[in-house]
Scaffold this motif. Structure first.
Motif, PDB file in Angstrom:
ATOM      1  N   SER A  99       0.944  -1.214  -0.007  1.00 51.55           N
ATOM      2  CA  SER A  99       0.081  -0.035   0.074  1.00 51.55           C
ATOM      3  C   SER A  99       0.791   1.396   0.133  1.00 51.55           C
ATOM      4  N   ILE A 100       0.818   2.240  -0.987  1.00 47.35           N
ATOM      5  CA  ILE A 100       1.639   3.263  -1.102  1.00 47.35           C
ATOM      6  C   ILE A 100       0.532   4.516  -0.944  1.00 47.35           C
ATOM      7  N   GLY A 101       1.014   5.366  -0.026  1.00 49.99           N
ATOM      8  CA  GLY A 101       0.544   6.489   0.013  1.00 49.99           C
ATOM      9  C   GLY A 101       0.721   7.610  -1.089  1.00 49.99           C
ATOM     10  N   VAL A 102      -0.316   8.203  -1.356  1.00 48.36           N
ATOM     11  CA  VAL A 102      -0.389   9.286  -2.577  1.00 48.36           C
ATOM     12  C   VAL A 102      -0.686  10.759  -1.908  1.00 48.36           C
ATOM     13  N   VAL A 103       0.134  11.645  -2.241  1.00 45.66           N
ATOM     14  CA  VAL A 103      -0.284  12.930  -1.666  1.00 45.66           C
ATOM     15  C   VAL A 103      -0.311  13.960  -3.059  1.00 45.66           C
ATOM     16  N   ASP A 104      -1.299  14.671  -3.382  1.00 40.29           N
ATOM     17  CA  ASP A 104      -1.303  15.375  -4.287  1.00 40.29           C
ATOM     18  C   ASP A 104      -0.986  14.820  -5.694  1.00 40.29           C
ATOM     19  N   GLY A 105      -1.240  13.721  -5.795  1.00 43.51           N
ATOM     20  CA  GLY A 105      -0.794  12.955  -7.144  1.00 43.51           C
ATOM     21  C   GLY A 105       0.614  12.477  -7.008  1.00 43.51           C
ATOM     22  N   HIS A 106       1.245  12.569  -5.912  1.00 44.97           N
ATOM     23  CA  HIS A 106       2.847  12.104  -5.824  1.00 44.97           C
ATOM     24  C   HIS A 106       2.777  10.747  -4.963  1.00 44.97           C
ATOM     25  N   ALA A 107       3.195   9.716  -5.746  1.00 44.70           N
ATOM     26  CA  ALA A 107       3.246   8.618  -4.918  1.00 44.70           C
ATOM     27  C   ALA A 107       4.582   8.427  -4.168  1.00 44.70           C
ATOM     28  N   GLN A 108       4.626   8.170  -2.850  1.00 49.09           N
ATOM     29  CA  GLN A 108       5.376   8.485  -1.939  1.00 49.09           C
ATOM     30  C   GLN A 108       6.270   7.039  -1.698  1.00 49.09           C
ATOM     31  N   GLU A 109       7.521   7.193  -1.539  1.00 44.91           N
ATOM     32  CA  GLU A 109       8.343   5.827  -1.274  1.00 44.91           C
ATOM     33  C   GLU A 109       8.200   4.846  -2.019  1.00 44.91           C
ATOM     34  N   VAL A 110       8.283   5.095  -3.615  1.00 47.32           N
ATOM     35  CA  VAL A 110       7.756   4.172  -4.439  1.00 47.32           C
ATOM     36  C   VAL A 110       9.029   2.849  -4.638  1.00 47.32           C
TER      37      VAL A 110
END
Length: 294
Positions: free
Chosen positions: A51-62
């Motif tokens: 599960s990947i967090g996304v903030v304002d369209g940016h995927a975090q810690e890919v």
């Protein structure tokens, strides 16, 4: 506005060196049926996920998420995911997420029973609103996971270090925590050491040193925990990994559960025993975790 989105992935060989994998993705209706009744992910929980967090369209810690997906696949004897292909799928899904917080899920299953290939898909959806819990924190209870600290090495078939789809035990632990009047749980090994929460990593503070349970005890190496550690080191704090006796948990100067979507939440009590809370540091961590990170 964040909308639900789903891609089915046609897995390719790790020898594939093309630059564009868009012809290996099929967009499907996220609200419609898409899996066969013979799918082993639903029949047996036979697969792995992230599960990947996304903030304002940016995927975090890919990158850390993809590396952990590959690690879980190895432990489960699944075909190795082609990471450039999956990264492009993540980028495609993230492009469908507008402002605000969302979550992208990566799923790699063994596929249809007796089938020749695995099943793989990516979804994107709005994240729950965790603003209140980030501010208020959580009460936890400690629960025996039923394995000693050496079980993962002694019995690798238990898949204790893999992020598998078999989350029934984790969900049962959360229900038990709620029955005991708490919000979440912290697992303990049967020989008395602190492990992790059902869906989060644990970070403890003792003075100016921050410590998390060593990931060699069959627990996941948390991607968000690694990001918090990078931030703490940049601030000059000492961070480390250790075998943490259960008796040390209620003695901590502060403690947090950290995860990719809920981010950092302070632990306010352990087994009904109050724990000190640092609201300013928690807010600082969440501000950092909401900033763009690759």
């Amino acid at each position: 506005m964040i909308r639900r989105f789903a891609l089915m992935i046609d897995p390719v060989s790790t020898d594939d060196t093309r630059d564009d994998y868009r012809d290996t993705f099929t967009q499907v209706d996220a609200a419609a049926p898409a899996l066969s009744v013979g799918e082993l992910s639903t029949q047996r929980g036979d697969g792995v996920f992230e599960s990947i967090g996304v903030v304002d369209g940016h995927a975090q810690e890919v990158v850390p998420h993809l590396e952990r997906l590959a690690h879980s696949a190895r432990l489960c004897d699944l075909p190795a995911p082609h990471l450039p292909q999956w990264r492009q799928a993540i980028e495609t899904a993230a492009a469908q997420c507008g402002d605000g917080e969302a979550v992208i899920k990566l799923i790699l299953s063994r596929g249809v029973e007796h089938g020749p290939t695995p099943t793989a898909w990516v979804t994107a959806a709005p994240a729950s609103d965790f603003g209140a819990v980030r501010a208020a924190g959580v009460k936890v209870v400690t629960l025996d996971r039923g394995y000693d600290l050496g079980a993962a090495e002694r019995a690798p078939w238990l898949l204790l270090g893999a992020k598998t789809l078999s989350y029934a035990v984790n969900m049962a632990a959360l229900r038990e925590a709620h029955r005991r009047g708490a919000d979440d749980a912290v697992f303990l090994s049967s020989d008395g050491f602190v492990l992790e929460a059902p869906t989060a990593s644990l970070i403890l503070r003792f003075g100016d040193r921050f410590v998390t349970p060593a990931p060699n005890g069959g627990i996941l190496h948390g991607t968000t925990q690694l990001s918090v550690y990078e931030h703490l080191q940049s601030r000059g704090f000492e961070v480390g990994y250790d075998r943490i006796p259960a008796s040390d948990l209620p003695r901590a100067d502060a403690a947090w559960l950290v995860s990719s979507v809920r981010l950092a939440v302070a632990i306010t009590a352990v087994d009904d025993q109050p724990l000190p809370v640092d609201p300013a540091l928690t807010a600082e961590w969440n501000q950092y975790l909401l900033s763009p990170r690759d």
